[in-house]
Each structure stands twice: as C-alpha cells, then as structure tokens.
Scaffold this motif. Structure first.
Motif, PDB file in Angstrom:
ATOM      1  N   LEU A   1      34.493 -30.981  10.020  1.00  0.00           N
ATOM      2  CA  LEU A   1      33.284 -30.187  10.157  1.00  0.00           C
ATOM      3  C   LEU A   1      33.244 -29.314   9.031  1.00  0.00           C
ATOM      4  O   LEU A   1      31.908 -29.170   8.336  1.00  0.00           O
ATOM      5  CB  LEU A   1      33.457 -29.307  11.384  1.00  0.00           C
ATOM      6  N   ARG A   2      34.147 -28.880   8.552  1.00  0.00           N
ATOM      7  CA  ARG A   2      34.049 -27.956   7.176  1.00  0.00           C
ATOM      8  C   ARG A   2      33.596 -28.887   6.107  1.00  0.00           C
ATOM      9  O   ARG A   2      32.925 -28.675   5.159  1.00  0.00           O
ATOM     10  CB  ARG A   2      35.402 -27.244   7.029  1.00  0.00           C
ATOM     11  N   ARG A   3      34.348 -30.108   5.804  1.00  0.00           N
ATOM     12  CA  ARG A   3      34.088 -30.926   5.056  1.00  0.00           C
ATOM     13  C   ARG A   3      32.540 -31.421   4.736  1.00  0.00           C
ATOM     14  O   ARG A   3      31.626 -31.379   3.758  1.00  0.00           O
ATOM     15  CB  ARG A   3      34.835 -32.145   4.696  1.00  0.00           C
ATOM     16  N   ARG A   4      31.965 -31.724   5.983  1.00  0.00           N
ATOM     17  CA  ARG A   4      30.706 -31.980   6.115  1.00  0.00           C
ATOM     18  C   ARG A   4      29.479 -30.883   5.893  1.00  0.00           C
ATOM     19  O   ARG A   4      28.758 -31.332   5.045  1.00  0.00           O
ATOM     20  CB  ARG A   4      30.341 -32.473   7.752  1.00  0.00           C
ATOM     21  N   ARG A   5      30.037 -29.966   6.260  1.00  0.00           N
ATOM     22  CA  ARG A   5      29.083 -28.600   5.831  1.00  0.00           C
ATOM     23  C   ARG A   5      28.949 -28.402   4.363  1.00  0.00           C
ATOM     24  O   ARG A   5      28.028 -28.188   3.803  1.00  0.00           O
ATOM     25  CB  ARG A   5      29.618 -27.316   6.353  1.00  0.00           C
ATOM     26  N   GLU A   6      30.138 -28.550   3.688  1.00  0.00           N
ATOM     27  CA  GLU A   6      30.261 -28.562   2.059  1.00  0.00           C
ATOM     28  C   GLU A   6      29.480 -29.636   1.564  1.00  0.00           C
ATOM     29  O   GLU A   6      28.648 -29.338   0.703  1.00  0.00           O
ATOM     30  CB  GLU A   6      31.695 -28.466   1.714  1.00  0.00           C
ATOM     31  N   ARG A   7      29.601 -30.886   2.080  1.00  0.00           N
ATOM     32  CA  ARG A   7      28.721 -31.958   1.415  1.00  0.00           C
ATOM     33  C   ARG A   7      27.168 -31.678   1.789  1.00  0.00           C
ATOM     34  O   ARG A   7      26.561 -31.865   1.010  1.00  0.00           O
ATOM     35  CB  ARG A   7      29.378 -33.169   2.230  1.00  0.00           C
TER      36      ARG A   7
END
Length: 350
Positions: free
Chosen positions: A43-49
C-alpha cells in the motif's frame, strides 16, 4: 441479462460491465467475493507511485466529504483499483467496514464486479452505479459514483469514488465528482511540470486559473509534454495523443518567443493564435520554476510545521497524515530544528 433478471440495466455501460463479469471474470452474482487486502508495504509503495495525485487527492477528498455532508465515504484508488485513501462520515464507517471499503482493498471490476471504482477504471468514464445495478448481490445495498483520474499524457492514474447507502442524484453527483477529478488533474499537472513552461488559456480571460482553464506543459524546445482535458476541448481535440509530442509551431503556427510575450498574469492575458479546430482563447505563459535547495528545505519545514500544529504535536497522528513512520518524522523534525516550544520561541509569540 442472465443472472440478474430482477435488476434490468438499461444503461449501455452497465450492460457491458455485466457481460464482462460473466464472460471475462467468471463471476456469479450470488457468490460472496471478500475484497483482497494488499499488505501495508505494498500500500505504501502504491501511494508513493501515485504521487503527486495521492497527496493532492487526499485534500480534495476531505473537502468533497465535507461538502456532501451525508452518510457516505469518498475513496481514491490507483489504476488497478486498490483503495489508497478513504474519507467519510462517521455514520457510514460501520457500513464501509462491513462492505470492505477500506484502504488497501482491491475494488477492480474483475474482483468486485460492476461497481463505481472498478467500472469507471474499466471504461475510463464517470459512472453512477445504483444499488441493484451492482453485479454482485453483496454490493446491492450501495450506490456508488466513480470517475477516472488521468495524467497529463492521458494515462489512467486512478479513480475517485463516492459510496453510500442512499440514493444519489445522478446529474449533480456526477458533476461534483468530475469537478473534484478536474481539480486533482490540474493541480497534479502544475506540480509535475514545474520545470516546464506552462501555457494557461480559456475563451474568457476571467476564467484563466480556474478549474475550466486549458493547461499545456511545454518543454524548452517547444514540444508539448502534458495537457489537461480542458486544453483538448478548447483546442478542438479529443485525445492526448493528438497533442502531446507536437510542437507549439505545429499547433499554433508560432514559436516560443511569441507565446512568451503573452504575459504571466490573467489580467495580462492576450489572444492565442487560432488553431484549425479550436476556440479563440486568451492565454498567459508562465516560465519554469527554479527550485533551489534552500527553497525546498524551507518548503518542507513549513509543511512539517503546519501538520504538527494541526495535529497538536501528536507525532503518531502527524506521521499518519504525512504517510511516513514515526522514526522518519522524528529525524525530519530534528533536521529542521523543529520542536514545539522552539517553534513558539522562533516566532516570538510566546
């Protein structure tokens, strides 16, 4: 439609979505589909992307939820239908929890059948899905309205969705969610293309710098590298591919020097060279922003201080709002010399 004889769907997009649910996704209306939840790390990676869309959309979502003032939830998804952010009324919280409308949940059309988030991503169109129009019976108590978010090059970025257990008036709800998406797309374009020239235009000069303005991002060589949907509309085009990659000379029959003379403020807007299919518009040209390291540090310090003040210096709450862990936030506060009383002393306000 086979499988939902009790709920006819006259709308073309609903019929086509049900067909996909049956033939492409092999879903059954009465089968319970528990939403898949991605890990916190994912989820954190998706938000950053998804940034800067994620950061900008969170502000827009909060305003939208407040404006609706109803028992509904407002969600942001990425391009795959994973919910990145949620804002909503307390009265809807229990319904949202039972329905699986939570951050990290996958609501693509393939996963949850016909629904506001998944179907608008599948069709790249704003849709309103009323209760019985959902393909899965488990979602039939909800009414959902979703709209896709596009990048400045027309790529699908995600979606904004409103869900509630109440009837939503189609025309005003769709208009409201489209306006929210327009604000997100415009702000993201301006943030992402600060290092390019920005041409802002509208048939009425008073509406430059409003939500309906056309925006073009132009590189130093005069090539158009980004555009919003209003720019396409005012120029008589329909696809980003018709615009991005072209030069200002190809589009306007003029070079960058002429556009640079348009002025930088809406009050100084001048007529743009008329294009083959577009409207007569007034425009302004803003130069690239030069961001120095000192300016970036000052901007981060100001943003941190605002969040800390707003959260009453509750580090856990502030870290959640900033989408970072407590250790990172403590490190940044130390780097900027920020602590509660030091800030007060620096301001000289006690």
């Amino acid at each position: 439609m086979a499988g939902r004889a009790d709920a006819p769907a006259p709308d073309r997009r609903i019929r086509e979505s049900w067909r996909r649910c049956l033939s492409s996704y092999n879903l059954a209306p009465n089968t319970r589909q528990v939403p898949t939840i991605v890990s916190q790390a994912d989820l954190r990676r998706r938000r950053e992307r998804a940034d800067p869309f994620y950061s900008i959309a969170r502000i827009e979502m909060a305003g939208l939820a407040q404006l609706l003032n109803a028992p509904v939830g407002v969600m942001l998804t990425d391009d795959e239908g994973v919910i990145l952010g949620y804002a909503g009324a307390a009265q809807f919280a229990e319904v949202a929890r039972r329905s699986g409308l939570r951050e990290g949940a996958l609501w693509s059309e393939a996963a949850q059948g016909t629904n506001g988030m998944g179907t608008c991503l599948a069709t790249r169109e704003a849709v309103l899905i009323e209760a019985s129009e959902h393909f899965l019976y488990q979602n039939a108590s909800l009414t959902c309205c979703g709209a896709p978010i596009l990048s400045a090059r027309g790529e699908l970025v995600g979606a904004i969705n409103i869900s509630g257990r109440l009837r939503l008036s189609p025309a005003p709800t769709l208009a409201l969610i489209r306006m929210a998406v327009q604000n997100i797309e415009n702000r993201a374009l301006l943030v992402q293309h600060q290092q390019q020239h920005i041409l802002r235009f509208h048939p009425h000069r008073e509406f430059i710098s409003t939500a309906g303005e056309g925006i073009l991002a132009i590189d130093g060589g005069g090539e158009i590298v980004g555009a919003n949907l209003s720019a396409l509309a005012w120029l008589g085009l329909t696809l980003h591919e018709e615009l991005c990659g072209r030069t200002v000379r190809q589009l306007f029959g003029a070079d960058m020097a002429l556009l640079a003379g348009l002025g930088r403020e809406a009050t100084m807007a001048r007529p743009l060279p008329l294009t083959a299919r577009g409207s007569l518009c007034f425009g302004i040209m803003q130069p690239p922003v030069t961001a120095t390291p000192n300016a970036l540090r000052a901007a981060e310090r100001t943003a941190l201080r605002e969040v800390m003040d707003r959260s009453r210096w509750n580090v856990t709450l502030a870290a959640a709002q900033l989408d970072m862990n407590r250790r990172t936030l403590h490190r940044k506060l130390k780097f900027h010399g920020l602590h509660r009383y030091a800030v007060w002393e620096a301001d000289g306000d006690g």
